[in-house]
Design a protein around this motif. Sequence first.
Motif, PDB file in Angstrom:
ATOM      1  N   ASP A 167      37.801  32.860  49.082  1.00  6.81           N
ATOM      2  CA  ASP A 167      37.413  33.049  47.676  1.00  6.81           C
ATOM      3  C   ASP A 167      36.543  34.290  47.513  1.00  6.81           C
ATOM      4  O   ASP A 167      36.742  35.083  46.585  1.00  6.81           O
ATOM      5  CB  ASP A 167      36.677  31.816  47.145  1.00  6.81           C
ATOM      6  N   CYS A 168      35.589  34.459  48.404  1.00  8.11           N
ATOM      7  CA  CYS A 168      34.698  35.620  48.349  1.00  8.11           C
ATOM      8  C   CYS A 168      35.498  36.910  48.529  1.00  8.11           C
ATOM      9  O   CYS A 168      35.316  37.871  47.775  1.00  8.11           O
ATOM     10  CB  CYS A 168      33.630  35.492  49.433  1.00  8.11           C
ATOM     11  N   ALA A 169      36.394  36.941  49.523  1.00 10.35           N
ATOM     12  CA  ALA A 169      37.199  38.139  49.780  1.00 10.35           C
ATOM     13  C   ALA A 169      38.093  38.464  48.581  1.00 10.35           C
ATOM     14  O   ALA A 169      38.253  39.628  48.213  1.00 10.35           O
ATOM     15  CB  ALA A 169      38.022  37.962  51.050  1.00 10.35           C
ATOM     16  N   ASP A 170      38.680  37.433  47.981  1.00 10.75           N
ATOM     17  CA  ASP A 170      39.499  37.656  46.784  1.00 10.75           C
ATOM     18  C   ASP A 170      38.676  38.308  45.679  1.00 10.75           C
ATOM     19  O   ASP A 170      39.134  39.241  45.017  1.00 10.75           O
ATOM     20  CB  ASP A 170      40.096  36.338  46.275  1.00 10.75           C
ATOM     21  N   ASN A 171      37.441  37.821  45.482  1.00  6.98           N
ATOM     22  CA  ASN A 171      36.559  38.408  44.463  1.00  6.98           C
ATOM     23  C   ASN A 171      36.208  39.851  44.803  1.00  6.98           C
ATOM     24  O   ASN A 171      36.209  40.713  43.932  1.00  6.98           O
ATOM     25  CB  ASN A 171      35.282  37.582  44.312  1.00  6.98           C
ATOM     26  N   GLU A 172      35.900  40.120  46.072  1.00  2.24           N
ATOM     27  CA  GLU A 172      35.567  41.480  46.501  1.00  2.24           C
ATOM     28  C   GLU A 172      36.747  42.424  46.288  1.00  2.24           C
ATOM     29  O   GLU A 172      36.572  43.562  45.862  1.00  2.24           O
ATOM     30  CB  GLU A 172      35.144  41.506  47.978  1.00  2.24           C
ATOM     31  N   LEU A 173      37.952  41.952  46.585  1.00  3.00           N
ATOM     32  CA  LEU A 173      39.143  42.791  46.420  1.00  3.00           C
ATOM     33  C   LEU A 173      39.405  43.084  44.954  1.00  3.00           C
ATOM     34  O   LEU A 173      39.852  44.175  44.608  1.00  3.00           O
ATOM     35  CB  LEU A 173      40.360  42.135  47.071  1.00  3.00           C
ATOM     36  N   ARG A 174      39.137  42.095  44.089  1.00  3.01           N
ATOM     37  CA  ARG A 174      39.296  42.348  42.645  1.00  3.01           C
ATOM     38  C   ARG A 174      38.334  43.434  42.171  1.00  3.01           C
ATOM     39  O   ARG A 174      38.667  44.247  41.323  1.00  3.01           O
ATOM     40  CB  ARG A 174      39.058  41.062  41.855  1.00  3.01           C
ATOM     41  N   ILE A 175      37.123  43.431  42.726  1.00  4.43           N
ATOM     42  CA  ILE A 175      36.122  44.439  42.370  1.00  4.43           C
ATOM     43  C   ILE A 175      36.565  45.819  42.854  1.00  4.43           C
ATOM     44  O   ILE A 175      36.415  46.810  42.153  1.00  4.43           O
ATOM     45  CB  ILE A 175      34.742  44.065  42.979  1.00  4.43           C
ATOM     46  N   LEU A 176      37.151  45.884  44.074  1.00  2.65           N
ATOM     47  CA  LEU A 176      37.576  47.157  44.655  1.00  2.65           C
ATOM     48  C   LEU A 176      38.749  47.769  43.917  1.00  2.65           C
ATOM     49  O   LEU A 176      38.878  48.981  43.845  1.00  2.65           O
ATOM     50  CB  LEU A 176      37.960  46.974  46.124  1.00  2.65           C
ATOM     51  N   GLN A 177      39.634  46.929  43.385  1.00  2.00           N
ATOM     52  CA  GLN A 177      40.842  47.429  42.743  1.00  2.00           C
ATOM     53  C   GLN A 177      40.667  47.423  41.228  1.00  2.00           C
ATOM     54  O   GLN A 177      40.364  46.405  40.648  1.00  2.00           O
ATOM     55  CB  GLN A 177      42.044  46.588  43.153  1.00  2.00           C
ATOM     56  N   PRO A 178      40.869  48.586  40.611  1.00  8.30           N
ATOM     57  CA  PRO A 178      40.668  48.680  39.160  1.00  8.30           C
ATOM     58  C   PRO A 178      41.712  47.924  38.378  1.00  8.30           C
ATOM     59  O   PRO A 178      42.765  47.619  38.753  1.00  8.30           O
ATOM     60  CB  PRO A 178      40.778  50.178  38.873  1.00  8.30           C
TER      61      PRO A 178
END
Length: 178
Positions: A167-178
Amino acid sequence: MRQEKAQPNQQEEVQKLFVAHISVIKGFITGLCPNFADADDILQQVFLVTTRKADSFELGTNFLAWVRRIARFVVLEHFRSKKKQPCTLDEDILDLVSESAETLDDTWGDQRSALEKCMEKITPAMRKLLEMRYLKGLMPTQIAARFSRSLNAVNVDLARIRKVLRDCADNELRILQP
């Protein structure tokens, strides 16, 4: 025909790159050769070949693509020398796996940095449990015995930690990708 030896600095740089990427290289080899003992032998052979051929690698280019090509040939030679065909692979499949691995390199970088950020956010106890399971390779039964806990409790904790990290990684990836 005399082969030129790699310059000491070039050879050293290639060896450093190999060590820095050893887990990815080992994973690639294990995917091609699921027998762990054979995979370890192949990994050692790949290291020797990359060291010997270090002068043919151009620093700053894609090291993993270069070493995967070497690993592919070492795996094929391993099976030829043992006079056994890999049960799941032929040369076309090896080519496909190699190409897929190169494509995954691009996405893996973002995923890895997201996971590293998330690992910093979990508790030391969670990190210890993950280290025992995935770095030391202990089975849940062994972990349960070491901590005097039930097997079910260890499995539940591992599942919860994986979910938290996912869940944390999914959130981080959403932040990284515009």
